[in-house]
Design a protein around this motif. Sequence first.
Motif, PDB file in Angstrom:
ATOM      1  N   LEU A 206      -0.551  34.472  14.449  1.00 46.06           N
ATOM      2  CA  LEU A 206      -1.676  34.657  15.348  1.00 46.06           C
ATOM      3  C   LEU A 206      -2.861  33.837  14.855  1.00 46.06           C
ATOM      4  O   LEU A 206      -3.003  33.592  13.662  1.00 46.06           O
ATOM      5  N   PHE A 207      -3.712  33.432  15.788  1.00 40.16           N
ATOM      6  CA  PHE A 207      -4.908  32.684  15.412  1.00 40.16           C
ATOM      7  C   PHE A 207      -5.929  33.673  14.863  1.00 40.16           C
ATOM      8  O   PHE A 207      -6.522  34.465  15.598  1.00 40.16           O
ATOM      9  N   GLU A 208      -6.129  33.635  13.545  1.00 41.75           N
ATOM     10  CA  GLU A 208      -7.054  34.540  12.864  1.00 41.75           C
ATOM     11  C   GLU A 208      -8.014  33.702  12.014  1.00 41.75           C
ATOM     12  O   GLU A 208      -7.742  33.408  10.843  1.00 41.75           O
ATOM     13  N   PRO A 209      -9.156  33.323  12.579  1.00 43.58           N
ATOM     14  CA  PRO A 209     -10.083  32.443  11.856  1.00 43.58           C
ATOM     15  C   PRO A 209     -10.560  33.016  10.535  1.00 43.58           C
ATOM     16  O   PRO A 209     -10.873  32.258   9.612  1.00 43.58           O
ATOM     17  N   LYS A 266       3.159  41.814   7.549  1.00 44.54           N
ATOM     18  CA  LYS A 266       1.801  42.280   7.769  1.00 44.54           C
ATOM     19  C   LYS A 266       0.812  41.381   7.034  1.00 44.54           C
ATOM     20  O   LYS A 266       0.372  41.702   5.939  1.00 44.54           O
ATOM     21  N   PRO A 267       0.460  40.247   7.633  1.00 44.36           N
ATOM     22  CA  PRO A 267      -0.448  39.321   6.956  1.00 44.36           C
ATOM     23  C   PRO A 267      -1.914  39.709   7.049  1.00 44.36           C
ATOM     24  O   PRO A 267      -2.738  39.157   6.380  1.00 44.36           O
ATOM     25  N   ALA A 268      -2.232  40.672   7.932  1.00 44.62           N
ATOM     26  CA  ALA A 268      -3.636  40.988   8.198  1.00 44.62           C
ATOM     27  C   ALA A 268      -4.388  41.403   6.946  1.00 44.62           C
ATOM     28  O   ALA A 268      -5.498  40.973   6.688  1.00 44.62           O
ATOM     29  N   LYS A 269      -3.750  42.273   6.109  1.00 44.18           N
ATOM     30  CA  LYS A 269      -4.436  42.748   4.913  1.00 44.18           C
ATOM     31  C   LYS A 269      -4.725  41.608   3.962  1.00 44.18           C
ATOM     32  O   LYS A 269      -5.788  41.507   3.380  1.00 44.18           O
ATOM     33  N   LYS A 270      -3.749  40.719   3.792  1.00 36.29           N
ATOM     34  CA  LYS A 270      -3.945  39.599   2.876  1.00 36.29           C
ATOM     35  C   LYS A 270      -5.008  38.643   3.383  1.00 36.29           C
ATOM     36  O   LYS A 270      -5.762  38.082   2.613  1.00 36.29           O
ATOM     37  N   THR A 271      -5.059  38.437   4.706  1.00 28.30           N
ATOM     38  CA  THR A 271      -6.062  37.516   5.235  1.00 28.30           C
ATOM     39  C   THR A 271      -7.452  38.056   4.997  1.00 28.30           C
ATOM     40  O   THR A 271      -8.369  37.319   4.695  1.00 28.30           O
ATOM     41  N   LYS A 272      -7.615  39.376   5.126  1.00 28.11           N
ATOM     42  CA  LYS A 272      -8.928  39.964   4.872  1.00 28.11           C
ATOM     43  C   LYS A 272      -9.302  39.794   3.411  1.00 28.11           C
ATOM     44  O   LYS A 272     -10.437  39.516   3.072  1.00 28.11           O
TER      45      LYS A 272
END
Length: 308
Positions: A206-209, A266-272
Amino acid sequence: MAPRANWKGFLRLSLVTCPVALYPATSESEKISFNQLNRQTGHRIKYLKVDADTGDEVPNEDIVKGYQLEKDQFIEVTKEELEEIALESTRTIEIDEFVDKAEIDPRYLIRPYYIRPDGKVGHDAFAVIRETIREMNKVAIGRVVLTNREHIIALEPMDKGLVGTLLRYPYEVRSEQEYFDDIQDVKVTKDMLDLARHIVNQKAGLFEPEKFEDHYESALIELINQKRAGKPIVPKDRPKGENVVDLMDALRKSVGGAAKTEAPKKPAKKTKKAAAAQKEMLMPIAGKKPAKEAAAKKPTAGARRKSA
């Protein structure tokens, strides 16, 4: 501190009008910037406007604009002449038509602005225009005068406001043919496409800037912090590029490499965490605090000077 509007006026769709304010949607102020210094004295460099032939400094009142016809031949244009042809701002964004977003060539996009109602009146009319654009799933194309020039602006709904993106005129966009005509016509086999698709599918996301890290900015901060601490600066080894000899072999190896390094589900946690890590790196330099913290605390006396 409340943001300062770049432009104030009215947004009009036929007979529906409301007062609006336009604000820059992007900023370069948080990037590291440098001043030019005299190495001998440590003083900042100051630029003077001088006559190219005599070398004498020229006062501002004696400086005029000139259009170059050929070498050393100019047509002088006075400030009064420019003011005479300058477009008078109607202080109104006129909506002329509605188009599909897919029809707007990305090469025509310049920069985005946030548009919101100006003051306590006109919110009803603003909402009608915004929701009409949203309901029709279109982009509104209008005209606005900024700094004496008329610009084309594309309006889209975003949350409770609008995003207006300035567009280029056709004469500002170069033709792709002068760059692409010499590209060789190459036959791409089905096997190559299948391997390439497999790589793309493995890297799909997903595009997550917020997960993007400006590695050069981080390296600048590390360099400045090291110099502030008096640590020696050691050059780092740079990776060497490899020549691709067998394209099919390179694709197969890429597929294998992508499978080994496939990201977790679940990449969201790492991206944060990655985004937060960069913010922590920014902390040692004053003026690099997150927006919420910067708003809560006043800047210190040692805040970083911005370049002139």
